[in-house]
Design a protein around this motif. Structure first.
Motif, PDB file in Angstrom:
ATOM      1  N   SER A   9     132.931  72.553  81.894  1.00  0.00           N
ATOM      2  CA  SER A   9     133.028  71.095  81.939  1.00  0.00           C
ATOM      3  C   SER A   9     131.728  70.029  81.573  1.00  0.00           C
ATOM      4  N   SER A  10     130.533  70.663  82.358  1.00  0.00           N
ATOM      5  CA  SER A  10     129.552  69.640  82.354  1.00  0.00           C
ATOM      6  C   SER A  10     128.588  70.130  80.938  1.00  0.00           C
ATOM      7  N   TYR A  11     129.103  71.082  80.273  1.00  0.00           N
ATOM      8  CA  TYR A  11     127.986  71.528  79.281  1.00  0.00           C
ATOM      9  C   TYR A  11     128.118  70.657  77.832  1.00  0.00           C
ATOM     10  N   ILE A  43     136.063  78.320  58.611  1.00  0.00           N
ATOM     11  CA  ILE A  43     135.076  78.139  59.973  1.00  0.00           C
ATOM     12  C   ILE A  43     134.720  76.703  59.806  1.00  0.00           C
ATOM     13  N   TYR A  44     134.867  76.108  60.853  1.00  0.00           N
ATOM     14  CA  TYR A  44     134.444  74.738  61.343  1.00  0.00           C
ATOM     15  C   TYR A  44     133.508  74.873  62.336  1.00  0.00           C
ATOM     16  N   ILE A  45     132.395  73.932  62.048  1.00  0.00           N
ATOM     17  CA  ILE A  45     131.432  73.873  63.068  1.00  0.00           C
ATOM     18  C   ILE A  45     131.462  72.508  63.705  1.00  0.00           C
ATOM     19  N   GLY A  46     131.320  72.211  65.029  1.00  0.00           N
ATOM     20  CA  GLY A  46     131.362  71.025  65.559  1.00  0.00           C
ATOM     21  C   GLY A  46     130.392  70.887  66.867  1.00  0.00           C
ATOM     22  N   SER A  47     130.341  69.625  67.589  1.00  0.00           N
ATOM     23  CA  SER A  47     129.568  69.549  68.718  1.00  0.00           C
ATOM     24  C   SER A  47     130.343  68.611  69.626  1.00  0.00           C
ATOM     25  N   ALA A  48     129.811  68.888  70.614  1.00  0.00           N
ATOM     26  CA  ALA A  48     130.295  68.015  71.867  1.00  0.00           C
ATOM     27  C   ALA A  48     129.019  67.796  72.703  1.00  0.00           C
ATOM     28  N   LEU A  49     128.546  66.573  72.848  1.00  0.00           N
ATOM     29  CA  LEU A  49     127.345  66.481  73.562  1.00  0.00           C
ATOM     30  C   LEU A  49     127.741  65.987  74.984  1.00  0.00           C
ATOM     31  N   ASN A  50     128.835  65.854  75.205  1.00  0.00           N
ATOM     32  CA  ASN A  50     129.461  65.647  76.425  1.00  0.00           C
ATOM     33  C   ASN A  50     130.826  66.552  76.693  1.00  0.00           C
ATOM     34  N   ARG A  51     130.964  67.143  77.688  1.00  0.00           N
ATOM     35  CA  ARG A  51     132.390  67.795  77.808  1.00  0.00           C
ATOM     36  C   ARG A  51     132.676  68.740  76.783  1.00  0.00           C
ATOM     37  N   LEU A  52     131.851  69.805  76.736  1.00  0.00           N
ATOM     38  CA  LEU A  52     131.982  70.930  75.739  1.00  0.00           C
ATOM     39  C   LEU A  52     133.465  71.694  75.883  1.00  0.00           C
ATOM     40  N   ASN A  89     120.404  70.367  71.965  1.00  0.00           N
ATOM     41  CA  ASN A  89     120.154  69.858  70.621  1.00  0.00           C
ATOM     42  C   ASN A  89     121.217  70.042  69.586  1.00  0.00           C
ATOM     43  N   ARG A  90     121.283  68.869  68.678  1.00  0.00           N
ATOM     44  CA  ARG A  90     122.245  68.697  67.782  1.00  0.00           C
ATOM     45  C   ARG A  90     122.049  69.595  66.706  1.00  0.00           C
ATOM     46  N   ASP A 138     116.672  82.036  69.920  1.00  0.00           N
ATOM     47  CA  ASP A 138     116.644  82.488  71.232  1.00  0.00           C
ATOM     48  C   ASP A 138     115.627  81.793  72.080  1.00  0.00           C
ATOM     49  N   ASN A 139     115.373  80.672  72.011  1.00  0.00           N
ATOM     50  CA  ASN A 139     114.277  80.148  72.788  1.00  0.00           C
ATOM     51  C   ASN A 139     115.008  79.324  73.898  1.00  0.00           C
ATOM     52  N   ARG A 140     116.237  79.485  73.844  1.00  0.00           N
ATOM     53  CA  ARG A 140     116.980  78.570  75.090  1.00  0.00           C
ATOM     54  C   ARG A 140     117.448  79.519  76.278  1.00  0.00           C
ATOM     55  N   SER A 141     116.827  79.585  77.135  1.00  0.00           N
ATOM     56  CA  SER A 141     117.244  80.788  78.198  1.00  0.00           C
ATOM     57  C   SER A 141     118.723  80.384  78.613  1.00  0.00           C
TER      58      SER A 141
END
Length: 157
Positions: A9-11, A43-52, A89-90, A138-141
């Motif tokens: 919810s917060s990701y 295949i659809y690619i989307g983003s959620a910069l709030n509430r993934l 990141n976007r 893979d630089n995001r732990s």
């Protein structure tokens, strides 16, 4: 390996929907127009910069107001798989480019899901179910993939 959270919810992050359309169908996609979509996989690619989590759950819901381009397709098609990537990141445009390079990837509707960026589209068609492995750095732990619904498989890459 990161522990799985109770929810997302917060990701913030990006996601991939693997979608199956069981027959060729003419669909009106909001202001983009009416298109004859082929039977097959999308295949659809989307983003959620709030509430993934809420964004992905909304896509999985059959009861929603038609708002995004993907909503119109999902009125006729079924999500069969979801990949979720936590990131600040976007990266959706990079991921969209990567998917466009997959063998048998076809652009069907220019501008689909990409009205807020310079990408040609964020929707790709495949005659057969696509198999792929992402090359997101893979630089995001804190990369976390999480099982959202029992019938949706989310994979760690």
């Amino acid at each position: 390996m990161n522990p799985e959270p109770d929810n997302l919810s917060s990701y913030k992050g990006i996601y991939i929907l693997i979608i199956y359309l069981n027959k060729g169908t003419e669909i009106t996609i909001g202001k983009l127009g009416t298109f004859l979509l082929k039977k097959g996989y999308y295949i659809y690619i989307g983003s959620a910069l709030n509430r993934l989590q809420k964004r992905v759950e909304r896509h999985l819901s059959s009861h929603k107001k038609l708002h995004w381009h993907i909503d119109y397709l999902l009125d006729y098609a079924k999500i069969i798989n979801v990949y979720v990537f936590e990131t600040l990141n976007r990266d959706e445009c990079n991921l969209s480019k990567e998917i466009s390079l997959l063998p048998e990837s076809q652009t069907i509707i220019d501008g689909f899901g990409s009205s807020d960026c310079a990408c040609k589209t964020h929707l790709y068609f495949f005659k057969k179910r696509p198999e792929f492995k992402t090359n997101i750095p893979d630089n995001r732990s804190s990369l976390i993939l999480h099982r959202i619904k029992d019938y949706v498989t989310v994979h760690m890459v």
